[in-house]
Design a protein around this motif. Structure first.
Motif, mmCIF file in Angstrom:
data_model
loop_
_atom_site.group_PDB
_atom_site.id
_atom_site.type_symbol
_atom_site.label_atom_id
_atom_site.label_comp_id
_atom_site.label_asym_id
_atom_site.label_seq_id
_atom_site.Cartn_x
_atom_site.Cartn_y
_atom_site.Cartn_z
ATOM 1 N N GLU A 4 0.803 -1.216 0.000
ATOM 2 C CA GLU A 4 0.000 0.000 0.000
ATOM 3 C C GLU A 4 0.835 1.264 0.000
ATOM 4 O O GLU A 4 0.398 2.312 -0.441
ATOM 5 C CB GLU A 4 -0.938 0.003 1.220
ATOM 6 N N ASP A 5 2.072 1.191 0.519
ATOM 7 C CA ASP A 5 2.956 2.354 0.503
ATOM 8 C C ASP A 5 4.410 1.893 0.520
ATOM 9 O O ASP A 5 4.706 0.713 0.732
ATOM 10 C CB ASP A 5 2.674 3.301 1.674
ATOM 11 N N GLY A 6 5.319 2.858 0.301
ATOM 12 C CA GLY A 6 6.723 2.542 0.142
ATOM 13 C C GLY A 6 7.373 1.900 1.344
ATOM 14 O O GLY A 6 8.391 1.206 1.217
ATOM 15 N N GLN A 8 6.427 -0.566 2.944
ATOM 16 C CA GLN A 8 6.174 -2.009 2.961
ATOM 17 C C GLN A 8 6.966 -2.767 1.892
ATOM 18 O O GLN A 8 6.745 -3.958 1.691
ATOM 19 C CB GLN A 8 4.669 -2.265 2.741
ATOM 20 N N LEU A 9 7.907 -2.107 1.251
ATOM 21 C CA LEU A 9 8.665 -2.734 0.164
ATOM 22 C C LEU A 9 9.330 -4.039 0.595
ATOM 23 O O LEU A 9 9.947 -4.128 1.643
ATOM 24 C CB LEU A 9 9.756 -1.780 -0.335
ATOM 25 N N LYS A 10 9.177 -5.045 -0.269
ATOM 26 C CA LYS A 10 9.881 -6.311 -0.072
ATOM 27 C C LYS A 10 10.856 -6.591 -1.211
ATOM 28 O O LYS A 10 11.811 -7.335 -1.058
ATOM 29 C CB LYS A 10 8.887 -7.465 0.047
ATOM 30 N N SER A 11 10.603 -6.015 -2.382
ATOM 31 C CA SER A 11 11.524 -6.155 -3.509
ATOM 32 C C SER A 11 11.551 -4.844 -4.278
ATOM 33 O O SER A 11 10.668 -3.994 -4.111
ATOM 34 C CB SER A 11 11.095 -7.305 -4.437
ATOM 35 N N ALA A 12 12.579 -4.686 -5.134
ATOM 36 C CA ALA A 12 12.789 -3.420 -5.838
ATOM 37 C C ALA A 12 11.657 -3.058 -6.785
ATOM 38 O O ALA A 12 11.454 -1.889 -7.098
ATOM 39 C CB ALA A 12 14.107 -3.478 -6.601
ATOM 40 N N VAL A 13 10.918 -4.061 -7.259
ATOM 41 C CA VAL A 13 9.870 -3.793 -8.249
ATOM 42 C C VAL A 13 8.500 -3.554 -7.625
ATOM 43 O O VAL A 13 7.531 -3.302 -8.335
ATOM 44 C CB VAL A 13 9.780 -4.945 -9.276
ATOM 45 N N ASP A 14 8.426 -3.614 -6.314
ATOM 46 C CA ASP A 14 7.125 -3.433 -5.661
ATOM 47 C C ASP A 14 6.563 -2.032 -5.857
ATOM 48 O O ASP A 14 5.348 -1.826 -5.748
ATOM 49 C CB ASP A 14 7.246 -3.720 -4.152
ATOM 50 N N ARG A 15 7.426 -1.067 -6.122
ATOM 51 C CA ARG A 15 6.966 0.320 -6.290
ATOM 52 C C ARG A 15 6.133 0.513 -7.557
ATOM 53 O O ARG A 15 5.375 1.476 -7.651
ATOM 54 C CB ARG A 15 8.164 1.275 -6.373
ATOM 55 N N THR A 16 6.279 -0.385 -8.523
ATOM 56 C CA THR A 16 5.667 -0.177 -9.833
ATOM 57 C C THR A 16 4.171 0.110 -9.727
ATOM 58 O O THR A 16 3.658 1.054 -10.331
ATOM 59 C CB THR A 16 5.900 -1.405 -10.740
ATOM 60 N N ILE A 17 3.454 -0.690 -8.956
ATOM 61 C CA ILE A 17 2.001 -0.494 -8.850
ATOM 62 C C ILE A 17 1.690 0.823 -8.143
ATOM 63 O O ILE A 17 0.705 1.500 -8.472
ATOM 64 C CB ILE A 17 1.332 -1.691 -8.132
ATOM 65 N N LEU A 18 2.556 1.216 -7.202
ATOM 66 C CA LEU A 18 2.357 2.498 -6.513
ATOM 67 C C LEU A 18 2.549 3.658 -7.483
ATOM 68 O O LEU A 18 1.801 4.639 -7.451
ATOM 69 C CB LEU A 18 3.331 2.630 -5.342
ATOM 70 N N HIS A 19 3.562 3.539 -8.348
ATOM 71 C CA HIS A 19 3.816 4.574 -9.341
ATOM 72 C C HIS A 19 2.627 4.702 -10.297
ATOM 73 O O HIS A 19 2.183 5.814 -10.622
ATOM 74 C CB HIS A 19 5.075 4.249 -10.146
ATOM 75 N N THR A 109 5.775 8.356 -3.852
ATOM 76 C CA THR A 109 5.327 7.156 -3.141
ATOM 77 C C THR A 109 6.375 6.641 -2.155
ATOM 78 O O THR A 109 6.129 5.660 -1.460
ATOM 79 C CB THR A 109 4.992 6.030 -4.136
ATOM 80 N N ASP A 110 7.535 7.296 -2.090
ATOM 81 C CA ASP A 110 8.598 6.859 -1.178
ATOM 82 C C ASP A 110 9.536 8.040 -0.937
ATOM 83 O O ASP A 110 10.391 8.352 -1.772
ATOM 84 C CB ASP A 110 9.371 5.676 -1.779
ATOM 85 N N MET A 111 9.373 8.694 0.196
ATOM 86 C CA MET A 111 10.111 9.929 0.465
ATOM 87 C C MET A 111 11.626 9.727 0.564
ATOM 88 O O MET A 111 12.378 10.693 0.514
ATOM 89 C CB MET A 111 9.611 10.565 1.772
#
Length: 336
Positions: A4-6, A8-19, A109-111
């Protein structure tokens, strides 16, 4: 991973859906075309693509710039005034001080992430100059179309010869590794070998590398000085250092020493008179540690390398010809 937000990242590509969510919820419908214009402009000026091979602007970064500046042309107007460390912080997180990059664009999505981290300084500079050129141009359409090679393949060698430079190419087989691993290692190896050549009193005018990304790589060195005289000045300590000076004279023989400025020096024979001889010396298991070589390239470059001259270069590959044209004309994407 579905997050749901940055934080909670578990892998480098998790941000894609947030972007994707952020851009869809903030980008106006009529701004989609502005993004496409910006991406096309960057692509045609050689500054689009965040992969290491290019070192340019990522697609997401382009979208954030349009969100900040509104339109394609306004983005170029603002970019034409950028300085090193220019910051864009759409959400006002205030975390820019965490970074020391040419362009700092805080990820909404990730300060704690700079979207512009992969952008090389030279590509930022090229974009700034391209923007200025475009804004001053009377023929803006040409910036959205590919640039043709200035030289045909049969003119490449002739142009190098006109420059009067000696060109040395190191051709070798590449390992089967990901491209994002291959290109940094090729650049590292090229830059290190060029630096070492300069340290040995040879002079590299410019250097670069090319690869077909499947079988072969070529490291290209255009030499200002590729052959030296067979003696060089070997510096000892300053004459004021009495014991050190005497030790140097005893070692090299009083008949071979003299004073240069305030140094005791001696003339000694060079081990390598030509740049090619030095490269052959370095590219061996015994001496490869003299330069910084990408670890995945080490065995390949030692066991398969060939030193080629201008006349030996194979100009049947269109990609290689374009690389040589770019090498000869580094401004062709900027100045139309």
């Amino acid at each position: 991973y579905k997050i749901e937000d940055g934080s909670q990242l578990k892998s480098a590509v998790d941000r894609t859906i947030l972007h994707t969510k952020y851009i869809k919820s903030h980008l106006e419908q009529d701004q989609n075309e502005e993004v496409l214009l910006l991406k096309r402009f960057m692509d045609m000026t050689g500054t689009y693509g965040s992969e290491f091979k290019v070192g340019g602007f990522a697609g997401y970064l382009c979208e954030l710039l349009i969100l900040k500046y509104g339109t394609f042309e306004n983005t170029l107007k603002e970019a034409s005034k950028w300085r090193y460390g220019h910051t864009v912080d759409l959400e006002g997180y205030g975390t820019a001080a965490l970074f020391n990059d040419p362009l700092i664009v805080i990820d909404p999505t990730d300060m704690n992430r700079n979207v512009g981290a992969a952008l090389r300084l030279d590509k930022m500079a090229e974009f700034i100059q391209s923007a200025r050129n475009y804004l001053a141009s009377n023929n803006k359409k040409e910036y959205f179309y590919p640039v043709a090679n200035k030289f045909a393949k049969d003119e490449i060698l002739e142009e190098f010869q006109k420059r009067g430079s000696v060109v040395i190419a190191v051709k070798f087989n590449i390992p089967d590794i990901p491209l994002d691993t291959l290109h940094p290692q090729l650049r590292k190896t090229t830059e290190s070998l060029a630096e070492k050549l300069n340290d040995e009193d040879f002079s590299v005018y410019q250097s670069d590398y090319w690869s077909d990304e499947e079988n072969t790589a070529v490291l290209l060195f255009e030499m200002t000085v590729s052959r030296l005289n067979n003696t060089k000045i070997h510096y000892g300590p300053k004459v004021f250092v009495k014991r050190g000076s005497q030790n140097f004279i005893d070692k090299h023989g009083i008949e071979n020493c003299y004073i240069l400025d305030d140094f005791v020096v001696s003339k000694i024979s060079r081990e390598f008179v030509t740049a090619s001889d030095f490269i052959n010396h370095v590219l061996s298991y015994e001496n490869i540690s003299l330069i910084k070589v990408g670890k995945n390239l080490l065995d390949n470059i030692i066991t398969s390398y060939e030193l080629l001259s201008l006349d030996d270069l194979d100009l049947s590959n269109k990609s290689f010809v374009t690389f040589l044209d770019d090498f000869l004309n580094p401004n062709k994407y900027l100045f139309r």
